[in-house]
Design an enzyme around this catalytic site. Structure first.
Site, short mmCIF file in Angstrom:
data_model
loop_
_atom_site.label_atom_id
_atom_site.label_comp_id
_atom_site.label_asym_id
_atom_site.label_seq_id
_atom_site.Cartn_x
_atom_site.Cartn_y
_atom_site.Cartn_z
N CYS A 172 0.86 -1.19 0.00
CA CYS A 172 0.00 0.00 0.00
C CYS A 172 0.90 1.24 0.00
O CYS A 172 2.11 1.14 0.10
CB CYS A 172 -0.88 0.03 1.23
SG CYS A 172 -1.67 -1.52 1.59
N ARG B 247 1.02 1.21 -6.84
CA ARG B 247 1.36 0.05 -6.02
C ARG B 247 0.19 -0.47 -5.18
O ARG B 247 0.28 -1.50 -4.51
CB ARG B 247 2.56 0.33 -5.14
CG ARG B 247 2.56 1.69 -4.54
CD ARG B 247 3.72 1.93 -3.62
NE ARG B 247 4.99 1.89 -4.27
CZ ARG B 247 6.03 1.21 -3.82
NH1 ARG B 247 5.93 0.49 -2.75
NH2 ARG B 247 7.17 1.27 -4.46
N TRP C 70 -3.83 -1.65 -0.96
CA TRP C 70 -3.81 -2.90 -1.71
C TRP C 70 -4.20 -3.94 -0.66
O TRP C 70 -3.42 -4.29 0.22
CB TRP C 70 -2.41 -3.14 -2.26
CG TRP C 70 -2.18 -4.51 -2.80
CD1 TRP C 70 -1.67 -5.59 -2.13
CD2 TRP C 70 -2.43 -4.96 -4.12
NE1 TRP C 70 -1.60 -6.67 -2.95
CE2 TRP C 70 -2.05 -6.33 -4.17
CE3 TRP C 70 -2.95 -4.36 -5.27
CZ2 TRP C 70 -2.17 -7.09 -5.33
CZ3 TRP C 70 -3.05 -5.13 -6.42
CH2 TRP C 70 -2.66 -6.48 -6.44
N ASN D 174 0.77 -0.08 6.52
CA ASN D 174 1.14 -1.00 5.43
C ASN D 174 1.75 -2.22 6.08
O ASN D 174 2.49 -2.09 7.06
CB ASN D 174 2.23 -0.39 4.55
CG ASN D 174 1.71 0.70 3.67
OD1 ASN D 174 0.52 0.98 3.66
ND2 ASN D 174 2.62 1.34 2.96
N GLY D 175 1.52 -3.39 5.52
CA GLY D 175 2.12 -4.61 6.06
C GLY D 175 1.05 -5.56 6.55
O GLY D 175 -0.13 -5.40 6.25
N GLU E 113 7.39 -22.44 -18.39
CA GLU E 113 7.36 -21.06 -17.92
C GLU E 113 8.59 -20.29 -18.42
O GLU E 113 8.49 -19.14 -18.83
CB GLU E 113 7.26 -21.05 -16.38
CG GLU E 113 7.34 -19.69 -15.72
CD GLU E 113 6.25 -18.71 -16.15
OE1 GLU E 113 5.29 -19.10 -16.84
OE2 GLU E 113 6.39 -17.52 -15.81
N LYS F 228 8.36 -16.97 -20.69
CA LYS F 228 8.99 -15.69 -20.32
C LYS F 228 9.82 -15.17 -21.47
O LYS F 228 9.76 -14.00 -21.81
CB LYS F 228 9.90 -15.84 -19.10
CG LYS F 228 9.33 -15.86 -17.72
CD LYS F 228 8.56 -14.68 -17.26
CE LYS F 228 7.16 -14.69 -17.75
NZ LYS F 228 6.10 -15.19 -16.98
N GLU G 134 7.61 -14.03 -24.59
CA GLU G 134 6.74 -12.85 -24.44
C GLU G 134 7.50 -11.54 -24.34
O GLU G 134 6.98 -10.50 -24.73
CB GLU G 134 5.74 -13.01 -23.29
CG GLU G 134 6.32 -13.01 -21.91
CD GLU G 134 5.29 -13.29 -20.84
OE1 GLU G 134 4.13 -12.89 -20.98
OE2 GLU G 134 5.66 -13.90 -19.82
N HIS H 232 11.24 -37.30 -29.35
CA HIS H 232 10.08 -37.64 -30.18
C HIS H 232 9.73 -36.55 -31.18
O HIS H 232 8.59 -36.43 -31.59
CB HIS H 232 8.88 -37.97 -29.28
CG HIS H 232 9.18 -39.10 -28.34
ND1 HIS H 232 9.19 -40.41 -28.74
CD2 HIS H 232 9.55 -39.09 -27.03
CE1 HIS H 232 9.52 -41.18 -27.71
NE2 HIS H 232 9.75 -40.40 -26.67
N LYS I 252 -1.71 -6.67 -19.17
CA LYS I 252 -1.48 -7.25 -17.84
C LYS I 252 -2.68 -8.08 -17.41
O LYS I 252 -2.53 -9.11 -16.79
CB LYS I 252 -1.21 -6.13 -16.83
CG LYS I 252 -0.85 -6.63 -15.44
CD LYS I 252 0.49 -7.36 -15.43
CE LYS I 252 0.75 -8.13 -14.16
NZ LYS I 252 1.69 -9.25 -14.35
C1 F6R Z 1 2.67 -14.32 -18.58
C2 F6R Z 1 1.44 -13.80 -18.03
C3 F6R Z 1 0.16 -14.37 -18.50
C4 F6R Z 1 -0.82 -14.52 -17.36
C5 F6R Z 1 -2.19 -14.96 -17.86
C6 F6R Z 1 -3.16 -15.20 -16.72
O1 F6R Z 1 3.80 -13.72 -18.02
O2 F6R Z 1 1.45 -12.92 -17.21
O3 F6R Z 1 0.35 -15.59 -19.14
O4 F6R Z 1 -0.30 -15.47 -16.45
O5 F6R Z 1 -2.72 -13.97 -18.71
O6 F6R Z 1 -3.32 -14.07 -15.95
P1 F6R Z 1 -3.91 -14.13 -14.50
O7 F6R Z 1 -2.96 -14.90 -13.65
O8 F6R Z 1 -4.04 -12.70 -14.06
O9 F6R Z 1 -5.24 -14.83 -14.59
#
Ligand code: F6R
Length: 610
Positions: A2, A27, A74, A100-101, A483, A487, A490, A506, A605
């Site tokens: 927060c 944040r 938050w 905060n915390g 994963e 990373k 993307e 395979h 996001k």
């Molecule tokens: C990859 C990434 C996305 C999310 C996906 C699901 O780095 O961020 O693949 O993981 O869009 O998002 P959430 O977890 O918010 O449902």
């Protein structure tokens, strides 16, 4: 998580605080509040939602106080709403706090305070601080002392600011685990959880350290430890730009979030580990633990990185709970007319809690009568609200589009859930305690891995022009391979594939030549010998090998072109460690290509469309 901001001087504090809150809003942004002292009495104005709404609400009155506090929240305990927003009052509204915390022993303190006649208005852990301080004021202590005595009883973390109308010419601040700074002006002073909130007004700051409490006046401040020892604080001059400050001094949010993982992972466990009982406490699903132990089937549903966390969860649940577990892409699950039984439990994993496919799948599962459980980061998000119960991961706001710290916190929470249920089944106390110890050691091990940042950057510099990448792992580290590949693609736009290491033979092995980098996730576990054979197969075809390996493994140096050595832990927790070098590798490759890692092309996001 927060944001805190405050002012004491001769100007109207309201515009200063609102501006500061706007700077901190990135944040934490689910609710906001402002509190001040005018005509010797406290006044609080707060609301759910953005700081801009708070600004409008405050503008409905005419105020010009010269001392006040602001908070942008938050949520961690209690959904985002006006009552749970800060500041929180004591009973007679003479005192207000913003915090905060996380107060770990808030339930114990709350029970003691309720027995002493205190009434609670909110669901937050923070409100206990207002009543606890009040209880020491009632014993005749002045504010500064009452705060120190109260904090001696508190377990957990706090960045704290307090106003009291009987001592209206001071703000008290305290810190343990959550940042807090004093901004030093001329006959005016500021407080904030982050220098970005006050840098527009002063560049002279005093960093409050853990275990310190300070009273801040218009013309100075006085700091002590909680144990009443005097301390001299140094004034520092800030030379960073505002933008740099927002990112905690890091070049990007993504790097900041990668580097934050010792802390974010700790926050996911905070107050939840019970060593003596060899188990964990997960308020959100505690009363369902027996039922979950009897579940015949678990389904985990998610998208993207959260789906990869779900795959790791499948290994955990099947190894320790012996409950058949399936992991589904949310988008496929919802359109497939899934077969659900009444004693199935379905976990929905989502950082944002707003992903459209996951939300729609959840609604479908609910319609079919399954037990629907959420694992979310954003408190009060749609998935959290729609779930019957759930566990928050408490990773804090994730700003970088590529998920990093949310993933490791999701893994922590899945492991906590595993331990909770396993102890209801046949896991022994000793085995439970061993796992708790392994949890406790994880943050330090992450710190050790993060120290490899420059070594990984050096490796990345060799691969910035690669066109393809393969990521291979076995068992718990197969989802980590997926994963790692996600990373990289993307944020660097390099084509990358993750595979179970043995599957490589395979088909994908046809791609391997001297231009193909292959990342092996190869810690010393029960699959080690097999993965070494796979490394040999790639070597024979001249692939360029990067190995994530155990510290104790000297043999692998002879096989791989580059090795990144990391500490060991139990298999279940290993992905929390093995993924970190892969996050850094992807990060540095993308940065070397000059790309915007925080906002990669075409991505959002929170994917709120199907
Ligand atoms: C990859 C990434 C996305 C999310 C996906 C699901 O780095 O961020 O693949 O993981 O869009 O998002 P959430 O977890 O918010 O449902």
């Amino acid at each position: 998580m927060c944001g805190i901001v405050g002012y004491i001087g001769s100007k109207n504090c309201i515009p200063i605080i609102i501006e500061g809150l706007k700077r901190l809003e990135y944040r934490g942004y689910d609710s906001a509040g402002i509190g001040f002292i005018e005509n010797n009495s406290c006044r609080v104005i707060k609301n759910k939602g953005k700081v801009s709404l708070l600004e409008k609400k405050v503008a409905e009155g005419v105020y010009s106080p010269s001392v006040g506090l602001g908070h942008t929240r938050w949520a961690t305990h209690g959904e985002p709403n006006e009552i749970n927003a800060h500041p929180h009052y004591n009973a007679d509204k003479s005192l207000m706090i913003i915090h905060n915390g996380i107060i770990e022993n808030y339930q114990t303190l709350k029970t003691i305070l309720i027995n002493a006649g205190y009434e609670f208005k909110s669901q937050t852990d923070s409100e206990v601080l207002a009543h606890l301080i009040d209880s020491f004021l009632k014993k005749g202590n002045e504010l500064f002392k009452a705060v120190r005595l109260a904090l001696a009883e508190v377990e957990g973390t706090y960045g704290l600011a307090i106003l009291y109308d009987k001592e209206p010419d001071k703000i008290i601040v305290a810190k343990k685990g959550s940042p807090l700074v004093i901004g030093v002006g001329d006959d005016e002073n500021y407080i904030a959880s982050d220098v970005s909130a006050l840098i527009a007004y002063t560049s002279r700051v005093v960093y409050i350290e853990d275990g310190e409490v300070a009273e801040v006046f218009r013309d100075g401040f006085n700091a002590k430890t909680i144990l009443d020892e005097d301390i001299n604080k140094e004034i520092h001059k800030i030379s960073m730009s505002l933008e740099e400050i927002d990112r905690g001094g890091y070049e990007t949010f993504m790097l900041k979030e990668i580097m934050e993982q010792p802390e974010s992972v700790l926050n996911s466990m905070r107050g939840r580990l019970l060593f003596d009982e060899g188990t964990v406490k997960l308020g959100g699903i505690q009363n369902l633990a027996e039922r979950l132990a009897k579940t015949k089937r678990i389904i985990i549903t998610a998208c993207g990185t959260s789906w990869h966390a779900g795959l790791v969860g499948e290994y955990m649940f099947e190894q320790f709970l012996r409950i058949p577990t399936e992991v589904e892409y949310a988008s496929e699950f919802r359109y497939r007319n899934p077969i659900l039984q009444p004693d199935d439990a379905i976990f929905f994993i989502s950082q944002s809690g707003e992903t459209a496919d996951s939300l729609a799948a959840l609604k479908e599962a609910k319609r079919k009568g399954a037990l629907v459980l959420g694992i979310c980061n954003v408190v009060g998000s749609s998935i959290a609200r729609e779930s019957e119960a759930g566990v928050y991961i408490h990773a804090g706001p994730e700003i970088g589009v590529a998920s990093t710290k949310a993933f490791t916190s999701q893994l922590v929470v899945l492991a906590l859930i595993t331990l909770l249920i396993a102890r209801k089944k046949d896991m022994s106390l000793i085995d439970g305690q061993k796992i708790v110890e392994e949890f406790q050691a994880i943050p330090e091990k992450i710190k050790t891995i993060l120290k490899l940042n420059s070594q990984i950057e050096e490796i990345a510099s060799k691969f910035r022009d690669a066109k393809n990448f393969l990521y291979l792992g076995r068992g718990y580290n197969f989802p980590v391979a997926l994963e790692g590949a996600l990373k990289l693609k993307e944020i660097s736009y390099i084509h990358a594939e993750g595979y179970p290491a043995a599957e490589m033979k395979h088909g994908p092995i046809a791609l391997v030549d001297e231009n193909m980098p292959v990342v092996f996730i190869a810690p010393k576990d029960s699959t080690y010998d097999k993965i070494v054979s796979n490394i040999e197969e790639i070597r024979a075809r001249k692939g360029r090998i990067i190995a994530i390996a155990s510290e104790s493994d000297n043999h692998i140096d002879n096989l791989a072109d580059f090795t990144i050595k990391i500490p060991d832990t139990i298999r279940m927790l290993m992905p929390i460690l093995t993924v970190i070098p892969l996050q850094l590798l992807a990060y540095h490759i993308a940065m070397k290509k000059g790309l915007n890692v925080d906002q990669p092309r075409n991505l959002a996001k929170s994917v709120t469309v199907e």
